[in-house]
Scaffold this motif. Structure first.
Motif, PDB file in Angstrom:
ATOM      1  N   PRO A 341       0.965  -1.038   0.132  1.00 21.61           N
ATOM      2  CA  PRO A 341       0.405  -0.272   0.239  1.00 21.61           C
ATOM      3  C   PRO A 341       0.681   1.471   0.295  1.00 21.61           C
ATOM      4  N   ARG A 342       2.289   0.821   0.493  1.00 21.84           N
ATOM      5  CA  ARG A 342       2.856   2.386   0.009  1.00 21.84           C
ATOM      6  C   ARG A 342       3.492   2.410  -0.839  1.00 21.84           C
ATOM      7  N   SER A 343       3.819   1.640  -2.004  1.00 21.40           N
ATOM      8  CA  SER A 343       4.080   2.144  -3.348  1.00 21.40           C
ATOM      9  C   SER A 343       3.615   2.847  -4.065  1.00 21.40           C
ATOM     10  N   ARG A 344       4.476   3.338  -5.557  1.00 22.05           N
ATOM     11  CA  ARG A 344       3.649   3.840  -6.449  1.00 22.05           C
ATOM     12  C   ARG A 344       4.661   2.906  -7.323  1.00 22.05           C
ATOM     13  N   VAL A 345       4.073   2.761  -8.484  1.00 29.48           N
ATOM     14  CA  VAL A 345       4.081   2.200  -9.669  1.00 29.48           C
ATOM     15  C   VAL A 345       4.555   2.590 -11.278  1.00 29.48           C
ATOM     16  N   THR A 346       5.053   2.689 -11.705  1.00 30.11           N
ATOM     17  CA  THR A 346       5.576   3.184 -13.595  1.00 30.11           C
ATOM     18  C   THR A 346       5.740   2.455 -13.840  1.00 30.11           C
ATOM     19  N   ILE A 347       5.544   2.123 -15.191  1.00 36.94           N
ATOM     20  CA  ILE A 347       5.853   1.398 -16.364  1.00 36.94           C
ATOM     21  C   ILE A 347       5.997   1.562 -17.289  1.00 36.94           C
ATOM     22  N   TYR A 348       7.163   1.255 -17.451  1.00 37.36           N
ATOM     23  CA  TYR A 348       7.914   1.870 -19.442  1.00 37.36           C
ATOM     24  C   TYR A 348       7.609   0.746 -20.440  1.00 37.36           C
ATOM     25  N   GLY A 349       7.486   0.935 -21.316  1.00 39.11           N
ATOM     26  CA  GLY A 349       6.798   0.073 -22.853  1.00 39.11           C
ATOM     27  C   GLY A 349       7.896   0.360 -23.235  1.00 39.11           C
ATOM     28  N   TYR A 350       8.180  -0.909 -24.062  1.00 39.19           N
ATOM     29  CA  TYR A 350       9.452  -0.688 -24.827  1.00 39.19           C
ATOM     30  C   TYR A 350       9.383  -1.811 -26.540  1.00 39.19           C
ATOM     31  N   SER A 356       8.029   2.006 -37.524  1.00 39.50           N
ATOM     32  CA  SER A 356       8.070   3.265 -37.379  1.00 39.50           C
ATOM     33  C   SER A 356       8.686   4.212 -35.589  1.00 39.50           C
ATOM     34  N   PRO A 357       8.702   4.540 -35.497  1.00 34.45           N
ATOM     35  CA  PRO A 357       8.585   5.495 -33.968  1.00 34.45           C
ATOM     36  C   PRO A 357       7.748   5.737 -33.464  1.00 34.45           C
ATOM     37  N   GLU A 358       6.653   6.275 -34.305  1.00 36.14           N
ATOM     38  CA  GLU A 358       5.097   6.622 -33.636  1.00 36.14           C
ATOM     39  C   GLU A 358       4.509   5.370 -33.360  1.00 36.14           C
ATOM     40  N   ILE A 359       4.426   4.114 -34.555  1.00 35.06           N
ATOM     41  CA  ILE A 359       3.739   2.872 -34.263  1.00 35.06           C
ATOM     42  C   ILE A 359       4.655   2.286 -33.106  1.00 35.06           C
ATOM     43  N   ASN A 360       5.676   1.856 -32.618  1.00 39.99           N
ATOM     44  CA  ASN A 360       6.224   1.792 -31.767  1.00 39.99           C
ATOM     45  C   ASN A 360       5.999   2.397 -30.105  1.00 39.99           C
ATOM     46  N   ARG A 361       5.593   3.792 -29.945  1.00 41.80           N
ATOM     47  CA  ARG A 361       5.240   3.936 -29.137  1.00 41.80           C
ATOM     48  C   ARG A 361       3.918   3.671 -29.049  1.00 41.80           C
ATOM     49  N   GLU A 362       3.184   3.394 -29.459  1.00 46.17           N
ATOM     50  CA  GLU A 362       1.454   2.733 -29.848  1.00 46.17           C
ATOM     51  C   GLU A 362       1.609   1.657 -29.237  1.00 46.17           C
ATOM     52  N   LEU A 363       2.890   0.669 -29.947  1.00 45.41           N
ATOM     53  CA  LEU A 363       2.675  -0.846 -29.685  1.00 45.41           C
ATOM     54  C   LEU A 363       3.536  -0.347 -27.852  1.00 45.41           C
ATOM     55  N   ALA A 364       3.962   0.335 -27.384  1.00 44.01           N
ATOM     56  CA  ALA A 364       4.811   0.026 -26.259  1.00 44.01           C
ATOM     57  C   ALA A 364       4.237   0.629 -24.735  1.00 44.01           C
ATOM     58  N   VAL A 389       7.454   3.932 -23.863  1.00 42.83           N
ATOM     59  CA  VAL A 389       8.742   5.199 -24.780  1.00 42.83           C
ATOM     60  C   VAL A 389       9.632   4.347 -26.205  1.00 42.83           C
ATOM     61  N   GLY A 390       8.531   3.506 -26.192  1.00 43.97           N
ATOM     62  CA  GLY A 390       9.011   2.138 -27.674  1.00 43.97           C
ATOM     63  C   GLY A 390      10.373   2.423 -28.566  1.00 43.97           C
ATOM     64  N   SER A 391      10.692   2.600 -29.532  1.00 39.97           N
ATOM     65  CA  SER A 391      11.799   2.611 -29.796  1.00 39.97           C
ATOM     66  C   SER A 391      13.003   3.804 -29.465  1.00 39.97           C
ATOM     67  N   ASP A 392      12.473   5.026 -29.077  1.00 35.39           N
ATOM     68  CA  ASP A 392      13.321   6.165 -28.714  1.00 35.39           C
ATOM     69  C   ASP A 392      13.354   5.778 -28.141  1.00 35.39           C
ATOM     70  N   ARG A 393      14.696   4.702 -26.999  1.00 37.43           N
ATOM     71  CA  ARG A 393      15.027   4.785 -26.110  1.00 37.43           C
ATOM     72  C   ARG A 393      15.674   3.100 -26.066  1.00 37.43           C
ATOM     73  N   LEU A 394      16.653   2.109 -27.803  1.00 41.21           N
ATOM     74  CA  LEU A 394      17.084   1.212 -27.164  1.00 41.21           C
ATOM     75  C   LEU A 394      17.620   0.155 -25.949  1.00 41.21           C
ATOM     76  N   LEU A 395      17.098  -0.351 -25.342  1.00 41.54           N
ATOM     77  CA  LEU A 395      17.742  -0.680 -24.219  1.00 41.54           C
ATOM     78  C   LEU A 395      18.903  -1.799 -24.751  1.00 41.54           C
ATOM     79  N   PHE A 396      19.315  -2.380 -25.852  1.00 28.93           N
ATOM     80  CA  PHE A 396      20.191  -3.614 -26.494  1.00 28.93           C
ATOM     81  C   PHE A 396      20.669  -2.888 -27.951  1.00 28.93           C
ATOM     82  N   ASP A 397      21.241  -3.397 -27.463  1.00 33.24           N
ATOM     83  CA  ASP A 397      21.994  -3.137 -29.329  1.00 33.24           C
ATOM     84  C   ASP A 397      20.989  -4.094 -30.462  1.00 33.24           C
ATOM     85  N   ASN A 398      20.165  -3.478 -30.952  1.00 32.13           N
ATOM     86  CA  ASN A 398      19.390  -4.423 -32.206  1.00 32.13           C
ATOM     87  C   ASN A 398      20.365  -4.433 -33.415  1.00 32.13           C
ATOM     88  N   ASP A 399      21.625  -4.787 -33.887  1.00 32.09           N
ATOM     89  CA  ASP A 399      21.956  -5.482 -34.476  1.00 32.09           C
ATOM     90  C   ASP A 399      21.834  -6.711 -34.377  1.00 32.09           C
TER      91      ASP A 399
END
Length: 419
Positions: A341-350, A356-364, A389-399
């Motif tokens: 009950p003392r928590s607050r939660v943030t959910i980041y989608g990638y 396209s970046p726009e479609i990836n943000r919608e998917l995220a 976040v979508g693909s605006d910030r890639l977490l790992f090497d996309n190659d």
């Protein structure tokens, strides 16, 4: 026998005086604690604080192969000899998603040993282009290469491994792109036992000592003077500190405790002082230092002020998908345990870079909403924020195909106020 000499009065001389007593040599040693301000404390009790940091990493159950190739040596898998399996411990793997992925087959092999009733299915696939088109024999050879490694290196019985083959994977990007072709050339691993492919728990233990310095005070009284001396701090045959020299020692010898090498708690540490004086005499004094420790274990990934922060990147979505399968719903049980009950939660989608970046943000955002919906009951009355976040910030090497797969995720951050 001749008579003893007498003086003129016939009185024998007095006996010779007794030899002088040996020079005094007395020794002792005091054990004190040195406070942070340099003062001494009579209580030399040592307090050890152990901070356990833990993090969970999802396992991507795919092994990717080069074009028209079924050689496991050509993949990114870390292959070890059979002799090294006894020492393999997934909790000691690097704190890195892709480094843990490289040991996928070793994690699976170890867990198959630990779960003798577990079975796995290896499904070999191809990318349906060039020499791979309709080449299910190649798909099967890929699956057999993985099977053979688990049998040869990890001694897993063949009847516990089912081998299947198909052309394209059931879920994969379009093979009209290079990325899609890379991801289709794979072996998929599934199991009837959740533990075989469950997230890897990484742990590290940091130790700090609240009383890092113990002051050892030799007490030596020597009439003849000190020739040499030594002082050892031991527990059984283990030496934790050693001092020696010629002449008188310093008034205080500081034992700075190495937090990576701490004596066993609940037992005494022996302090032994040996002294030899210039008259050839020796003296040994001993003191026992009770080595009691207080262990404080805190499983946190991060802590800021009075808030504990848990980060979870446990869910890997299929290409262009946002639905959560049954196994991912089970993984979310781990997240539920961290929410209070003392928590607050943030959910980041990638997302990965495909599209396209726009479609990836919608998917995220769709992925964020899927997770929020799955955690609905645990989040009642809890502040929740969604960040697409979508693909605006890639977490790992996309190659890398594994890098793109690991980008199809959500990160759930649970911040909880500490009591």
């Amino acid at each position: 026998a001749s008579a003893a000499p007498r003086d003129r009065r016939g009185i024998p001389p007095p006996p010779p005086p007794p030899p002088p007593p040996p020079p005094e040599l007395e020794t002792g040693v005091r054990v004190l604690a040195r406070a942070a301000d340099g003062s001494f404390l009579e209580d030399a009790r040592v307090i050890v604080e152990r901070l356990t940091r833990s993090e969970l990493f999802p396992l991507l159950p795919h092994v990717f192969f080069p074009q028209n190739n079924a050689d496991l040596d050509s993949t990114s898998m870390n292959l070890i000899p059979n002799a090294a399996t006894a020492d393999f411990d997934e909790s000691r793997l690097p704190n890195s998603t892709l480094a843990i992925y490289a040991d996928l087959l070793n994690v699976v092999g170890k867990r198959m040993q630990e779960n003798p009733a577990a079975r796995i299915t290896l499904t070999g696939c191809n990318n349906a282009t060039g020499a791979e088109r309709n080449n299910r024999r190649l798909s099967r050879r890929r699956a057999e290469a993985v099977r053979d490694y688990l049998m040869r290196t990890w001694s897993i019985d063949a009847d516990r491994i089912r081998v299947r083959d198909r052309n394209l994977p059931r879920e994969a990007p379009s093979t009209e792109t290079v990325e899609g072709q890379q991801e289709a050339r794979r072996v998929e691993i599934s199991s009837d036992t959740y533990a075989v492919l469950a997230p890897v728990r990484w742990q590290s233990v940091d130790q700090s000592v609240s009383t890092p310095t113990i002051a050892l005070l030799p007490d030596i009284r020597s009439d003849a003077g000190v020739r040499r001396w030594s002082l050892d701090v031991t527990q059984d045959s283990e030496v934790y500190a050693s001092f020696n020299g010629e002449g008188n020692p310093a008034e205080t010898l500081d034992w700075v405790i190495d937090s990576t090498r701490i004596p066993e708690a609940g037992r005494s540490v022996d302090i032994t002082l040996r002294v030899e004086d210039r008259a050839g005499q020796s003296s040994t004094s001993r003191a026992a230092l009770p080595f009691d420790t207080e262990t404080r274990t805190t499983e946190v990934v991060e802590q800021r002020g009075n808030r504990r922060i848990d980060r979870f990147s446990l869910i890997l979505f299929d290409f262009k998908k946002s639905d959560i399968g049954p196994e991912n719903r089970r993984i979310l049980d781990i997240v539920r345990e961290a929410i209070t009950p003392r928590s607050r939660v943030t959910i980041y989608g990638y997302a990965d870079r495909t599209g396209s970046p726009e479609i990836n943000r919608e998917l995220a955002l769709d992925r964020c909403n899927s997770v929020r919906s799955a955690l609905r009951r645990s989040l009642e009355g809890i502040p929740v924020q969604l960040e697409a976040v979508g693909s605006d910030r890639l977490l790992f090497d996309n190659d890398l195909p594994e890098g793109r797969n690991y980008c199809r995720t959500v990160q759930i951050v649970v911040e909880t106020g500490l009591e």
